[in-house]
Design an enzyme around this catalytic site. Sequence first.
Site, PDB file in Angstrom:
ATOM      1  N   ASN A   8       0.880  -1.180   0.000  1.00  0.00           N
ATOM      2  CA  ASN A   8       0.000   0.000   0.000  1.00  0.00           C
ATOM      3  C   ASN A   8       0.912   1.224   0.000  1.00  0.00           C
ATOM      4  O   ASN A   8       1.497   1.564   1.029  1.00  0.00           O
ATOM      5  CB  ASN A   8      -0.890  -0.012   1.246  1.00  0.00           C
ATOM      6  CG  ASN A   8      -1.704   1.266   1.381  1.00  0.00           C
ATOM      7  OD1 ASN A   8      -1.805   2.043   0.427  1.00  0.00           O
ATOM      8  ND2 ASN A   8      -2.270   1.493   2.556  1.00  0.00           N
ATOM      9  N   TRP A   9       1.018   1.847  -1.164  1.00  0.00           N
ATOM     10  CA  TRP A   9       1.960   2.982  -1.281  1.00  0.00           C
ATOM     11  C   TRP A   9       1.399   4.266  -0.680  1.00  0.00           C
ATOM     12  O   TRP A   9       2.104   5.288  -0.633  1.00  0.00           O
ATOM     13  CB  TRP A   9       2.319   3.208  -2.751  1.00  0.00           C
ATOM     14  CG  TRP A   9       3.338   2.234  -3.280  1.00  0.00           C
ATOM     15  CD1 TRP A   9       4.007   1.270  -2.555  1.00  0.00           C
ATOM     16  CD2 TRP A   9       3.807   2.118  -4.623  1.00  0.00           C
ATOM     17  NE1 TRP A   9       4.864   0.572  -3.382  1.00  0.00           N
ATOM     18  CE2 TRP A   9       4.762   1.074  -4.649  1.00  0.00           C
ATOM     19  CE3 TRP A   9       3.525   2.782  -5.813  1.00  0.00           C
ATOM     20  CZ2 TRP A   9       5.430   0.690  -5.831  1.00  0.00           C
ATOM     21  CZ3 TRP A   9       4.180   2.414  -6.975  1.00  0.00           C
ATOM     22  CH2 TRP A   9       5.128   1.377  -6.979  1.00  0.00           C
ATOM     23  N   LYS A  10       0.149   4.260  -0.289  1.00  0.00           N
ATOM     24  CA  LYS A  10      -0.475   5.464   0.277  1.00  0.00           C
ATOM     25  C   LYS A  10      -0.213   6.671  -0.652  1.00  0.00           C
ATOM     26  O   LYS A  10      -0.218   6.510  -1.858  1.00  0.00           O
ATOM     27  CB  LYS A  10       0.033   5.714   1.696  1.00  0.00           C
ATOM     28  CG  LYS A  10      -0.025   4.457   2.562  1.00  0.00           C
ATOM     29  CD  LYS A  10       0.169   4.753   4.016  1.00  0.00           C
ATOM     30  CE  LYS A  10       0.321   3.461   4.795  1.00  0.00           C
ATOM     31  NZ  LYS A  10       0.109   3.614   6.216  1.00  0.00           N
ATOM     32  N   HIS A  93      -9.697   1.305   4.946  1.00  0.00           N
ATOM     33  CA  HIS A  93      -8.386   1.462   5.592  1.00  0.00           C
ATOM     34  C   HIS A  93      -8.546   2.419   6.778  1.00  0.00           C
ATOM     35  O   HIS A  93      -9.317   3.388   6.703  1.00  0.00           O
ATOM     36  CB  HIS A  93      -7.370   2.005   4.582  1.00  0.00           C
ATOM     37  CG  HIS A  93      -5.966   1.963   5.102  1.00  0.00           C
ATOM     38  ND1 HIS A  93      -5.490   2.894   5.996  1.00  0.00           N
ATOM     39  CD2 HIS A  93      -4.949   1.099   4.882  1.00  0.00           C
ATOM     40  CE1 HIS A  93      -4.226   2.592   6.287  1.00  0.00           C
ATOM     41  NE2 HIS A  93      -3.881   1.513   5.627  1.00  0.00           N
ATOM     42  N   GLU A  95      -6.834   4.795   7.804  1.00  0.00           N
ATOM     43  CA  GLU A  95      -6.595   6.203   7.481  1.00  0.00           C
ATOM     44  C   GLU A  95      -7.822   6.819   6.821  1.00  0.00           C
ATOM     45  O   GLU A  95      -8.128   7.996   7.033  1.00  0.00           O
ATOM     46  CB  GLU A  95      -5.331   6.337   6.599  1.00  0.00           C
ATOM     47  CG  GLU A  95      -4.073   6.093   7.430  1.00  0.00           C
ATOM     48  CD  GLU A  95      -2.878   5.553   6.670  1.00  0.00           C
ATOM     49  OE1 GLU A  95      -2.865   5.592   5.431  1.00  0.00           O
ATOM     50  OE2 GLU A  95      -1.940   5.059   7.335  1.00  0.00           O
ATOM     51  N   GLU A 159      -5.613  -4.950  10.639  1.00  0.00           N
ATOM     52  CA  GLU A 159      -4.599  -3.927  10.859  1.00  0.00           C
ATOM     53  C   GLU A 159      -4.901  -3.165  12.147  1.00  0.00           C
ATOM     54  O   GLU A 159      -5.696  -2.205  12.130  1.00  0.00           O
ATOM     55  CB  GLU A 159      -4.586  -2.938   9.695  1.00  0.00           C
ATOM     56  CG  GLU A 159      -4.322  -3.586   8.352  1.00  0.00           C
ATOM     57  CD  GLU A 159      -3.788  -2.576   7.354  1.00  0.00           C
ATOM     58  OE1 GLU A 159      -2.637  -2.748   6.932  1.00  0.00           O
ATOM     59  OE2 GLU A 159      -4.489  -1.619   7.030  1.00  0.00           O
ATOM     60  N   GLY A 165       2.170   2.279  10.793  1.00  0.00           N
ATOM     61  CA  GLY A 165       3.137   3.361  10.627  1.00  0.00           C
ATOM     62  C   GLY A 165       3.826   3.781  11.913  1.00  0.00           C
ATOM     63  O   GLY A 165       4.435   4.850  11.968  1.00  0.00           O
ATOM     64  N   SER A 201       3.156  -2.096  10.459  1.00  0.00           N
ATOM     65  CA  SER A 201       4.612  -2.045  10.638  1.00  0.00           C
ATOM     66  C   SER A 201       5.324  -3.339  10.245  1.00  0.00           C
ATOM     67  O   SER A 201       6.336  -3.706  10.855  1.00  0.00           O
ATOM     68  CB  SER A 201       4.956  -1.644  12.080  1.00  0.00           C
ATOM     69  OG  SER A 201       4.480  -0.332  12.337  1.00  0.00           O
ATOM     70  N   GLY A 222       2.651  -1.036   4.351  1.00  0.00           N
ATOM     71  CA  GLY A 222       2.698   0.367   3.970  1.00  0.00           C
ATOM     72  C   GLY A 222       4.128   0.824   3.759  1.00  0.00           C
ATOM     73  O   GLY A 222       4.750   0.562   2.725  1.00  0.00           O
ATOM     74  N   GLY A 223       4.688   1.485   4.758  1.00  0.00           N
ATOM     75  CA  GLY A 223       6.014   2.125   4.658  1.00  0.00           C
ATOM     76  C   GLY A 223       7.093   1.270   4.010  1.00  0.00           C
ATOM     77  O   GLY A 223       7.779   1.721   3.080  1.00  0.00           O
TER      78      GLY A 223
HETATM   79  C1  PEP Z   1      -0.982   0.138   5.944  1.00  0.00           C
HETATM   80  O1  PEP Z   1      -1.032   1.302   5.579  1.00  0.00           O
HETATM   81  O2  PEP Z   1      -1.868  -0.656   5.572  1.00  0.00           O
HETATM   82  C2  PEP Z   1       0.122  -0.278   6.813  1.00  0.00           C
HETATM   83  C3  PEP Z   1       0.065  -1.450   7.347  1.00  0.00           C
HETATM   84  O3  PEP Z   1       1.125   0.644   6.992  1.00  0.00           O
HETATM   85  P1  PEP Z   1       2.567   0.365   7.699  1.00  0.00           P
HETATM   86  O4  PEP Z   1       3.091  -0.942   7.102  1.00  0.00           O
HETATM   87  O5  PEP Z   1       3.399   1.527   7.319  1.00  0.00           O
HETATM   88  O6  PEP Z   1       2.320   0.214   9.148  1.00  0.00           O
END
Ligand code: PEP
Length: 239
Positions: A8-10, A93, A95, A159, A165, A201, A222-223
């Site tokens: 997930n590149w956000k 999600h 966010e 999640e 994050g 994470s 994500g990150g």
């Molecule tokens: C996400 O945005 O779905 C996520 C899990 O982010 P991160 O891996 O950065 O915690």
Amino acid sequence: MGKLIVANWKMNKVRVEAEAFFAELDGLVDNHSKNAYAVCPPATILHYVSEVAPKKMKVGAQNVYYKESGAFTGEISVKMAKDAGASFSLVGHSERRNIFGETNDDVKEKITALQNDGLDVMLCVGEHLEEHDNLKAVLQEQLSVLKDVDIGKVIVAYEPVWAIGTGKVAELQDIVCAHKIIKDYVKNMFGRDVKVLYGGSVKASNAGEILSLDEVDGVLVGGASLDPKQFAQMINTEC
Ligand code: PEP
């Protein structure tokens, strides 16, 4: 059996950065890996990524709006996401829920719209830290949107909001517990098995132990998914 690794590149990467990502990823991915993988780029490069991503890689939207067309400035419809090359979309999600006020009703409408247009759904669910004692009820409420939905075209991503994050990863036994709650609820309420990914994470250094859990069908990242080296390492993990 292989697992599913989803990036997930956000709100990250423009075209030239995506191009560099795939050029590097190409030399790092083990083509014999049993794992499947997918990416959810920002809407602006969805079409580009769907053209340049490896054939094996699925491409998804990060969000869609449920109306077909009209005066909804800034939104993209399911048809638009599909036209740009998406075969699925993230929905709900944290966010979207927490920053943009998306409700369970919105999530339900989006799932219906996606399925009506033949796109798969990746439904994100998870608890805030202060809700952890009430985990089962929180997850079940978020999963109740799956009533009357084709579960065969849905993947759930667990999640925990406090793990996204933040660098804080849920304990392995807590991941197992949450995934069991989700799988049992879907089976009991809707009579179907569902795949459940873990997100929060995940990075190359902890993906192996998470992916080795039987209850975990993959990871949503994500990150760390912005880095082709880390993402390739996760794809290459033997599960
Ligand atoms: C996400 O945005 O779905 C996520 C899990 O982010 P991160 O891996 O950065 O915690």
